[in-house]
Each structure stands twice: as structure tokens, then as C-alpha cells.
Write a protein that holds these residues in place. Structure first.
Motif, PDB file in Angstrom:
ATOM      1  N   LYS A 284       0.908  -1.338  -0.107  1.00  0.00           N
ATOM      2  CA  LYS A 284      -0.192   0.050  -0.090  1.00  0.00           C
ATOM      3  C   LYS A 284       0.803   1.228   0.041  1.00  0.00           C
ATOM      4  CE  LYS A 284      -3.672  -2.187   0.621  1.00  0.00           C
ATOM      5  NZ  LYS A 284      -4.790  -2.883  -0.703  1.00  0.00           N
ATOM      6  N   SER A 285       2.042   1.221   0.272  1.00  0.00           N
ATOM      7  CA  SER A 285       3.043   2.279   0.251  1.00  0.00           C
ATOM      8  C   SER A 285       3.297   2.899  -1.112  1.00  0.00           C
ATOM      9  CB  SER A 285       4.208   1.919   0.986  1.00  0.00           C
ATOM     10  OG  SER A 285       5.480   2.863   0.958  1.00  0.00           O
ATOM     11  N   PRO A 286       3.778   3.989  -1.259  1.00  0.00           N
ATOM     12  CA  PRO A 286       4.354   4.565  -2.674  1.00  0.00           C
ATOM     13  C   PRO A 286       5.916   4.388  -2.673  1.00  0.00           C
ATOM     14  CG  PRO A 286       3.873   6.380  -1.076  1.00  0.00           C
ATOM     15  CD  PRO A 286       3.213   5.156  -0.055  1.00  0.00           C
ATOM     16  N   SER A 287       6.274   4.119  -1.583  1.00  0.00           N
ATOM     17  CA  SER A 287       7.851   3.967  -1.656  1.00  0.00           C
ATOM     18  C   SER A 287       8.502   3.114  -2.629  1.00  0.00           C
ATOM     19  CB  SER A 287       8.375   3.395  -0.225  1.00  0.00           C
ATOM     20  OG  SER A 287       7.879   4.303   0.849  1.00  0.00           O
ATOM     21  N   SER A 288       9.558   3.534  -3.244  1.00  0.00           N
ATOM     22  CA  SER A 288      10.343   2.638  -4.140  1.00  0.00           C
ATOM     23  C   SER A 288      10.930   1.269  -3.486  1.00  0.00           C
ATOM     24  CB  SER A 288      11.493   3.244  -4.623  1.00  0.00           C
ATOM     25  OG  SER A 288      11.310   4.275  -5.334  1.00  0.00           O
ATOM     26  N   VAL A 289      10.853   0.327  -4.376  1.00  0.00           N
ATOM     27  CA  VAL A 289      11.244  -1.143  -3.726  1.00  0.00           C
ATOM     28  C   VAL A 289      12.389  -1.688  -4.454  1.00  0.00           C
ATOM     29  CG1 VAL A 289      10.600  -3.453  -3.072  1.00  0.00           C
ATOM     30  CG2 VAL A 289       8.821  -1.569  -2.991  1.00  0.00           C
ATOM     31  N   LEU A 290      13.242  -2.083  -3.910  1.00  0.00           N
ATOM     32  CA  LEU A 290      14.515  -2.847  -4.599  1.00  0.00           C
ATOM     33  C   LEU A 290      14.705  -4.275  -4.226  1.00  0.00           C
ATOM     34  CD1 LEU A 290      17.134  -2.747  -6.392  1.00  0.00           C
ATOM     35  CD2 LEU A 290      18.182  -1.966  -4.378  1.00  0.00           C
ATOM     36  N   ILE A 291      14.307  -5.154  -5.214  1.00  0.00           N
ATOM     37  CA  ILE A 291      14.297  -6.529  -5.166  1.00  0.00           C
ATOM     38  C   ILE A 291      15.602  -7.085  -5.487  1.00  0.00           C
ATOM     39  CG2 ILE A 291      13.172  -8.565  -5.488  1.00  0.00           C
ATOM     40  CD1 ILE A 291      10.617  -6.823  -6.415  1.00  0.00           C
ATOM     41  N   MET A 292      16.231  -7.709  -4.661  1.00  0.00           N
ATOM     42  CA  MET A 292      17.738  -8.184  -5.028  1.00  0.00           C
ATOM     43  C   MET A 292      17.595  -9.825  -4.890  1.00  0.00           C
ATOM     44  SD  MET A 292      19.921  -5.345  -2.937  1.00  0.00           S
ATOM     45  CE  MET A 292      21.406  -5.821  -3.877  1.00  0.00           C
ATOM     46  N   GLY A 293      18.408 -10.369  -5.565  1.00  0.00           N
ATOM     47  CA  GLY A 293      18.406 -12.155  -5.717  1.00  0.00           C
ATOM     48  C   GLY A 293      19.101 -12.486  -6.721  1.00  0.00           C
ATOM     49  N   GLY A 392      11.306  16.459 -27.381  1.00  0.00           N
ATOM     50  CA  GLY A 392      10.117  17.361 -26.809  1.00  0.00           C
ATOM     51  C   GLY A 392      10.576  18.707 -26.117  1.00  0.00           C
ATOM     52  N   GLU A 393       9.551  19.373 -25.935  1.00  0.00           N
ATOM     53  CA  GLU A 393      10.126  20.828 -25.329  1.00  0.00           C
ATOM     54  C   GLU A 393       9.632  21.121 -24.079  1.00  0.00           C
ATOM     55  OE1 GLU A 393       9.067  23.532 -28.376  1.00  0.00           O
ATOM     56  OE2 GLU A 393      10.321  22.930 -29.899  1.00  0.00           O
ATOM     57  N   ARG A 394       8.777  20.201 -23.352  1.00  0.00           N
ATOM     58  CA  ARG A 394       8.072  20.532 -22.029  1.00  0.00           C
ATOM     59  C   ARG A 394       8.205  19.090 -21.185  1.00  0.00           C
ATOM     60  NH1 ARG A 394       3.903  17.714 -21.772  1.00  0.00           N
ATOM     61  NH2 ARG A 394       2.667  16.926 -23.600  1.00  0.00           N
ATOM     62  N   PRO A 395       8.117  19.252 -19.962  1.00  0.00           N
ATOM     63  CA  PRO A 395       8.270  18.091 -18.981  1.00  0.00           C
ATOM     64  C   PRO A 395       6.718  17.700 -18.943  1.00  0.00           C
ATOM     65  CG  PRO A 395       8.290  20.025 -17.709  1.00  0.00           C
ATOM     66  CD  PRO A 395       8.139  20.517 -19.075  1.00  0.00           C
ATOM     67  N   VAL A 396       6.410  16.509 -18.936  1.00  0.00           N
ATOM     68  CA  VAL A 396       5.269  15.658 -18.673  1.00  0.00           C
ATOM     69  C   VAL A 396       5.241  14.920 -17.242  1.00  0.00           C
ATOM     70  CG1 VAL A 396       3.831  13.873 -19.649  1.00  0.00           C
ATOM     71  CG2 VAL A 396       5.102  15.089 -21.117  1.00  0.00           C
ATOM     72  N   PRO A 397       4.214  15.345 -16.521  1.00  0.00           N
ATOM     73  CA  PRO A 397       4.191  14.857 -15.269  1.00  0.00           C
ATOM     74  C   PRO A 397       3.558  13.193 -15.176  1.00  0.00           C
ATOM     75  CG  PRO A 397       2.250  16.385 -15.420  1.00  0.00           C
ATOM     76  CD  PRO A 397       3.162  16.608 -16.504  1.00  0.00           C
ATOM     77  N   VAL A 398       4.348  12.679 -14.429  1.00  0.00           N
ATOM     78  CA  VAL A 398       3.894  11.211 -14.210  1.00  0.00           C
ATOM     79  C   VAL A 398       3.708  10.787 -12.711  1.00  0.00           C
ATOM     80  CG1 VAL A 398       4.864  10.337 -16.487  1.00  0.00           C
ATOM     81  CG2 VAL A 398       6.306  10.559 -14.288  1.00  0.00           C
ATOM     82  N   ASP A 399       2.869   9.778 -12.169  1.00  0.00           N
ATOM     83  CA  ASP A 399       2.734   9.409 -10.909  1.00  0.00           C
ATOM     84  C   ASP A 399       2.837   7.932 -11.139  1.00  0.00           C
ATOM     85  OD1 ASP A 399       1.793   8.498  -8.560  1.00  0.00           O
ATOM     86  OD2 ASP A 399      -0.244   8.951  -9.039  1.00  0.00           O
ATOM     87  N   VAL A 400       4.077   7.498 -11.004  1.00  0.00           N
ATOM     88  CA  VAL A 400       4.298   6.231 -11.057  1.00  0.00           C
ATOM     89  C   VAL A 400       5.173   5.703 -10.002  1.00  0.00           C
ATOM     90  CG1 VAL A 400       5.786   4.486 -12.434  1.00  0.00           C
ATOM     91  CG2 VAL A 400       4.651   6.315 -13.727  1.00  0.00           C
ATOM     92  N   ARG A 401       4.957   4.715  -9.428  1.00  0.00           N
ATOM     93  CA  ARG A 401       5.518   3.539  -8.333  1.00  0.00           C
ATOM     94  C   ARG A 401       6.761   2.835  -9.006  1.00  0.00           C
ATOM     95  NH1 ARG A 401       4.018  -0.639  -3.567  1.00  0.00           N
ATOM     96  NH2 ARG A 401       5.761   0.156  -2.063  1.00  0.00           N
ATOM     97  N   VAL A 402       7.804   3.013  -8.443  1.00  0.00           N
ATOM     98  CA  VAL A 402       8.803   2.170  -9.218  1.00  0.00           C
ATOM     99  C   VAL A 402       9.394   0.981  -8.299  1.00  0.00           C
ATOM    100  CG1 VAL A 402      11.470   2.406  -9.899  1.00  0.00           C
ATOM    101  CG2 VAL A 402       9.816   4.239 -10.251  1.00  0.00           C
ATOM    102  N   ILE A 403       9.351  -0.006  -8.962  1.00  0.00           N
ATOM    103  CA  ILE A 403       9.982  -1.059  -8.658  1.00  0.00           C
ATOM    104  C   ILE A 403      11.153  -1.767  -9.363  1.00  0.00           C
ATOM    105  CG2 ILE A 403       9.683  -3.444  -7.886  1.00  0.00           C
ATOM    106  CD1 ILE A 403       6.736  -2.875  -7.237  1.00  0.00           C
ATOM    107  N   SER A 404      12.251  -2.012  -8.759  1.00  0.00           N
ATOM    108  CA  SER A 404      13.629  -2.182  -9.518  1.00  0.00           C
ATOM    109  C   SER A 404      14.046  -3.658  -9.184  1.00  0.00           C
ATOM    110  CB  SER A 404      14.706  -1.285  -9.681  1.00  0.00           C
ATOM    111  OG  SER A 404      14.735  -0.980  -8.186  1.00  0.00           O
ATOM    112  N   ALA A 405      14.805  -4.157  -9.646  1.00  0.00           N
ATOM    113  CA  ALA A 405      15.313  -5.688  -9.638  1.00  0.00           C
ATOM    114  C   ALA A 405      16.666  -5.973 -10.042  1.00  0.00           C
ATOM    115  CB  ALA A 405      14.434  -6.796  -9.881  1.00  0.00           C
TER     116      ALA A 405
END
Length: 575
Positions: A284-293, A392-405
Motif C-alpha cells: 500500500k506504500s508509494p515507496s520505491s522497492v529494490l528486489i535483490m536476488g 520534446g520541449e516540455r516536461p510531462v508529469p507522471v505518477d508512477v511507483r518504481v520497483i527495480s530488481a
């Protein structure tokens, strides 16, 4: 007499134009409609008999989409589980029909573009979240900007129309009236809510500038057009087309939905149970998650489970393998590009993975292989929560949760200078360490049972398990390739297996070599194992007596498969 249709999942309805069936947890068809297209979904049959190439385990109790063939015809099969996952609705759609339908909408979209590119009228479409999804060239010129500089912004951050908030909240038509703020011009405008299948999908605005410069430029014809405007002219046809286009976004979200929850992750060891509890806590958290393995440990499964249990689960889960995309293409894949950004760029540009994952989750696999040049750009996205398309010439806002591995030690890569420290700390907010299979061998029997059940469908076999001797060899191996290696070994063994159980002779030669190696077990370990076996046998006998010898019920009480129960009974001489 045809069976009465069971209750369908909430929000789903079917008619006789779309082949449909309701199947139970065993794949048996409990109900089907009288479709004129596919009159071959007989009640009482197993759906795998009707659809031979169907991956049954992938659709039972899960939202999924797969391509299948029936009598040489290609279909798109979509599954919708009931809330209790006891039954699953499957719909079959002819692929050729779907392609024809898509071609129809593309053709009509091009016609729509021609209508909307009127030099007199400005149009804007804002989705239900307030994000500007479309403006035509005329409206963009009101602001002395390009279309690309406006699309993607939230209307609250852009002076489009002060009445938009009211329509998005009340979902009622705002009739024709004088509007101020449209590019610092006065305009006549109206806004109407847009619906798709009864669900609110945003608002469509139509604007005529009454700025003196525009009136002078367009002349008397323009004045006559503005004077003759009536409410009934506000384009109902555009409303319908917008709803169809909006449906494709929902189709994309269905295709990029998480299919696995923590219940789909096999393993009862303490380490795996602890990981499952952590997934439920952080989902439920918006925090980024790093999955290692290590490679093959199932890091993607945990990413899917996190998204599945999150508040973002109704939005896309977009997966990116950073090691599989050439460095020259990675930026445009992640952030998209505008038309004409480079030679060969698609007309109209292309959305990047971050925009496709907006309001959902992006899974960056093999993050340790990302080039340093891209690491700096990714860090900026994580800090500013906005992307910039290539060209592009302008920034585009995004609402994304990031999970990396990663299967690499990022801390070591930071020390070596091949991974940015600031990005590492951004990604490493919550860390999950997936243990290798050699550290949780107590999960191996359950994994073996699960993999065999999946492979039975794929290989069209009816293997129920492995012999005790074969299991002993599997337990001796250290599995450097982890679960992925185990899957390959069992698939190979099932191809050679001639009976109901995989035996030693069916295993690869490198596993058979363990037969000649003495077991490295000391006396204390032998004594401990004997006590464990004794307790295990007592529990088996007790449960079997309670269940009056019914093995199916006994397996359910013990929480094991029938194949595992059979193996344990043979081990303890209870057969």
C-alpha cells in the motif's frame, strides 16, 4: 436441459454474440451461452479438451488474456475470476474480427482528426483525472504553443478553462457561455461530460475565440458561424468516438495487470513466509522497492505481487528489462519521443514506458545493467516526478511507483563507480532479498509438485510426482540456476518419464551422478532426521484415521498436494 448461468463477476455481462463459458476450479464448463460463432463449449466437458493449446493454470482464478486456436481459428481468450475465485468466466473473441474492428476505429479516428482540425474551433479533451489528453491545433494557437506542449499537463496547472473543475466534479453539461482565460483570450465555450459504457471518462470542451484579432482575421464568415451556434451542435459523434478511444486505454491496462498475488508464490519456509508478510505490508506504500536476488529466484513474481495488492492494481504494471534494450534506444523506450525526433520516428510520436505506467507501477528489471548516462535521467524522473520525451520541449508529469530488481550487488557497483550512489539511495528505500533455492530446500517438494502440475498442461502429460530416490537427488543439488533451473530439469525429466512418477533414470546425468556420492550426514543429523520422520509418520497416521482413509480430504487437512501425500505415505510404509 441447458444449465442455468451462474452469477458473473461484478460489472461483467455477456451476450450471445460473444462466445462465453463459466468454468470451475477444475476447468469443467458449468455454463456456456449459445454463441453463433463457436458452438463448441459443451457443459460438463473440461475446457482443455475444447481448447487444446489453452494454458489452463494461467487462467483459472486469474485475470488473463491468451491467444488460442479452435478448429484452426485464432481467438483471444480473456478470463475473469469471480470474487471468491471458485469460478472463472472465459470470453472468446475472433482475432480477425478484432483486427477489423480496430481498423474501423483507426479509420474513424483519422476522419475525426480532420473534423477537429477546423481553423475556427478549438477542442480539448480532459480525462477523468484532469489530465489534458487532446487539444487540436486551433486551440494550441490560442495559447501560442504547440499541441505537444499542452497534452499531458493537468488542467489545474494550465489556464485552459475555469469551468472544467465544475464539470469534472458535477459531471453535468456546462452550456454555451463566455469563457475567460483560454490563452488570455475571451471565447465562447461549452463543456460536456464524456462517458464510456456508463462510466465517467472525462470532459470535452469546444471553444470559439471572440478576441478582436481572431474576428478580424477570420472575417464575416466566422462571425456568422459563432452567431448561429446552438447547444444541440455540441458534437455527440465526437463524444462516442472519444469513448471508443478511451476503451483502448482500458484494454492496455487489462493486458498489463498483475496476475500473481502472494498466494501464487510457492514456499512455506520461514524465509518465504517472512517475505510474503513484507510484501503485504509494503504494497500500500508509494515507496520505491529494490528486489535483490540471484537469477532465476522469481524476482518478477514479487514485483507482480506488490502491484497486485497495492492501491494501484487497477492501473498498469509495465515491465522493462533494462539489459535487453540497446543503450541507444533505452531513453526513447522509457520516456517516449515526439514526431520527427529522429530518423525513423513514428508519425505522431510514441509514449514511453513511464507514461504508459502512469498511476500504476513500473518494474525496472536488471537495473544494475543500466548505462550511467541513463541513470542520471532516471534519477531526475524519480526526483521531479516528470519525464521529457526525446525531441520534446516540455516536461510531462507522471505518477508512477518504481520497483527495480537486480542480481548484482549495487553497493559494490557504487564503489566501483559503475552505478550512481544518489540513484542507488533513491531506489533502495525498501529492500527485499529473495533467497536462492539452495538456502530454502525445504520448499523444494512443494515447488516440484507445482511445476509438475503446470508442465502437465503444457506437455499434455499426467505425471503425479517424483519417486523418493529422485527427490533425494534433487535435494542434494545446489541449484545455481535456482527455480528456473529446476523448471528446466523437471520439464526434461517429464519428456523422458514413461510412468506416473519421475524416477532417477529420467533425471539429467549430472543429477544421477549424485547416486555414487556418499551422503555427508553425521550421527547427530541422522538422529535428528529420525525423530523428524517419526513425528511426520505419527501425524500422517492420525490425519488418515480422522479422514477414514480418504486421501483427498487428508491432503487438504495437511495442506499438501495429493502427490506429496502419496510420496509421504510410501516413505513411511503406509501404502
Amino acid at each position: 436441459m441447458k444449465a442455468e448461468r451462474p452469477s458473473l463477476p461484478q460489472g461483467l455481462s455477456v451476450d450471445n454474440l460473444t462466445p462465453a463459458a463459466v468454468i470451475n476450479r477444475n476447468g469443467i464448463i458449468e455454463w456456456s451461452n449459445s454463441s453463433v460463432d463457436v458452438p463448441c463449449l459443451p457443459v460438463g466437458r473440461n475446457i482443455s479438451d475444447v481448447v487444446p493449446d489453452l494454458p489452463t493454470d494461467d487462467i483459472l482464478g486469474a485475470n488473463a488474456q491468451v491467444k488460442v486456436h479452435i478448429d484452426g481459428v485464432e481467438y483471444l481468450l480473456t478470463s475473469y475470476p469471480d470474487i471468491d475465485q471458485q469460478t472463472t468466466v472465459v470470453l472468446l473473441e475472433n482475432i480477425d474480427v478484432l483486427k477489423a474492428r480496430l481498423s474501423f476505429y483507426i479509420d474513424h479516428y483519422e476522419i475525426l482528426q480532420g473534423l477537429l482540425d477546423s481553423p475556427y474551433e478549438g477542442y480539448a479533451y480532459v480525462d477523468e483525472h484532469g489530465v489534458i489528453r487532446y487539444v487540436n491545433n486551433t486551440l494550441a494557437k490560442y495559447f501560442n504553443l504547440s499541441v505537444d506542449q499542452i497534452v499531458g499537463l493537468n488542467h489545474k496547472d494550465f489556464p485552459l478553462d475555469e469551468n472544467l473543475d465544475q464539470v469534472l466534479k458535477t459531471r453535468e453539461i456546462k452550456p454555451l457561455g463566455v469563457v475567460t482565460g483560454v490563452g488570455n483570450k475571451r471565447a465562447i465555450g461549452s463543456i460536456r461530460p464524456v462517458y464510456r459504457n456508463g462510466r465517467f471518462a472525462g470532459a470535452l470542451g469546444r471553444y470559439f475565440s471572440i478576441d478582436i484579432k481572431d474576428i478580424t482575421k477570420f472575417g464575416g464568415e466566422y462571425l456568422n458561424l459563432v452567431a448561429s451556434m446552438e447547444l444541440r451542435e455540441i458534437i455527440a459523434d465526437i463524444d462516442a468516438i472519444m469513448m471508443q478511444l478511451h476503451s483502448y486505454r482500458e484494454e492496455f491496462q487489462r493486458r498489463h495487470a498483475a496476475r500473481f498475488s502472494v498466494d501464487n508464490i510457492v514456499g512455506k519456509s520461514f524465509m518465504m513466509q517472512d517475505l510474503k508478510r513484507k510484501v503485504l505490508k509494503i504494497s500500500k506504500s508509494p515507496s520505491s522497492v529494490l528486489i535483490m536476488g540471484e537469477s532465476g529466484t522469481g524476482k518478477e513474481l514479487f514485483a507482480q505481487a506488490i502491484h497486485f495488492h497495492s492501491d494501484r492494481s487497477s492501473h498498469p504494471l509495465v515491465m522493462v528489462n533494462c539489459a535487453a534494450i540497446p543503450e541507444s534506444l533505452l531513453e526513447s523506450e522509457l520516456f517516449g519521443y515526439v514526431e520527427g525526433a529522429f530518423t525513423g520516428a513514428r508519425k505522431g510520436g510514441k509514449l514511453g514506458k513511464f507514461e504508459l505506467a502512469n498511476q500504476g507501477t513500473i518494474f525496472l528489471d536488471e537495473i544494475g545493467d543500466m548505462p550511467l548516462s541513463m541513470q542520471a535521467k532516471l534519477l531526475r524522473v524519480l526526483q521531479d516526478r516528470q519525464i521529457e520525451r526525446v525531441g520534446g520541449e516540455r516536461p510531462v508529469p507522471v505518477d508512477v511507483r518504481v520497483i527495480s530488481a537486480t542480481n548484482k550487488d549495487l553497493a559494490t557497483l557504487v564503489k566501483e563507480g559503475s552505478f550512481r550512489a544518489d540513484l542507488y539511495y533513491r531506489l533502495n528505500v525498501v529492500t527485499l532479498h529473495i533467497p536462492p533455492l539452495r538456502e530454502r530446500k525445504e520448499d523444494l517438494p512443494d515447488l516440484v509438485d507445482y511445476i509438475i502440475s503446470v508442465m502437465n498442461t503444457k506437455l499434455r502429460r499426467n505425471v503425479i510426482g517424483v519417486t523418493e530416490e529422485a527427490m533425494d537427488l534433487l535435494m542434494r543439488h545446489n541449484w545455481p540456476g535456482n527455480v528456473r533451473e529446476l523448471i528446466n530439469v523437471l520439464e526434461a525429466a517429464m519428456n523422458f518419464c514413461g510412468g506416473a512418477l519421475i524416477d532417477v533414470k529420467d533425471l539429467p546425468s549430472f543429477l544421477q551422478s549424485y547416486k555414487d556420492e556418499p551422503a555427508d550426514i553425521d550421527k547427530d543429523a541422522t538422529y535428528l532426521q529420525a525423530r523428524i520422520d517419526n513425528a511426520e509418520k505419527k501425524e500422517l497416521v492420525s490425519v488418515l484415521e480422522q479422514c477414514h482413509g480418504n486421501r483427498k480430504v487428508a491432503a487438504e487437512v495437511l495442506g499438501v498436494s495429493k502427490a506429496t501425500l502419496w510420496r509421504l505415505m510410501k516413505k513411511h510404509g503406509l501404502l
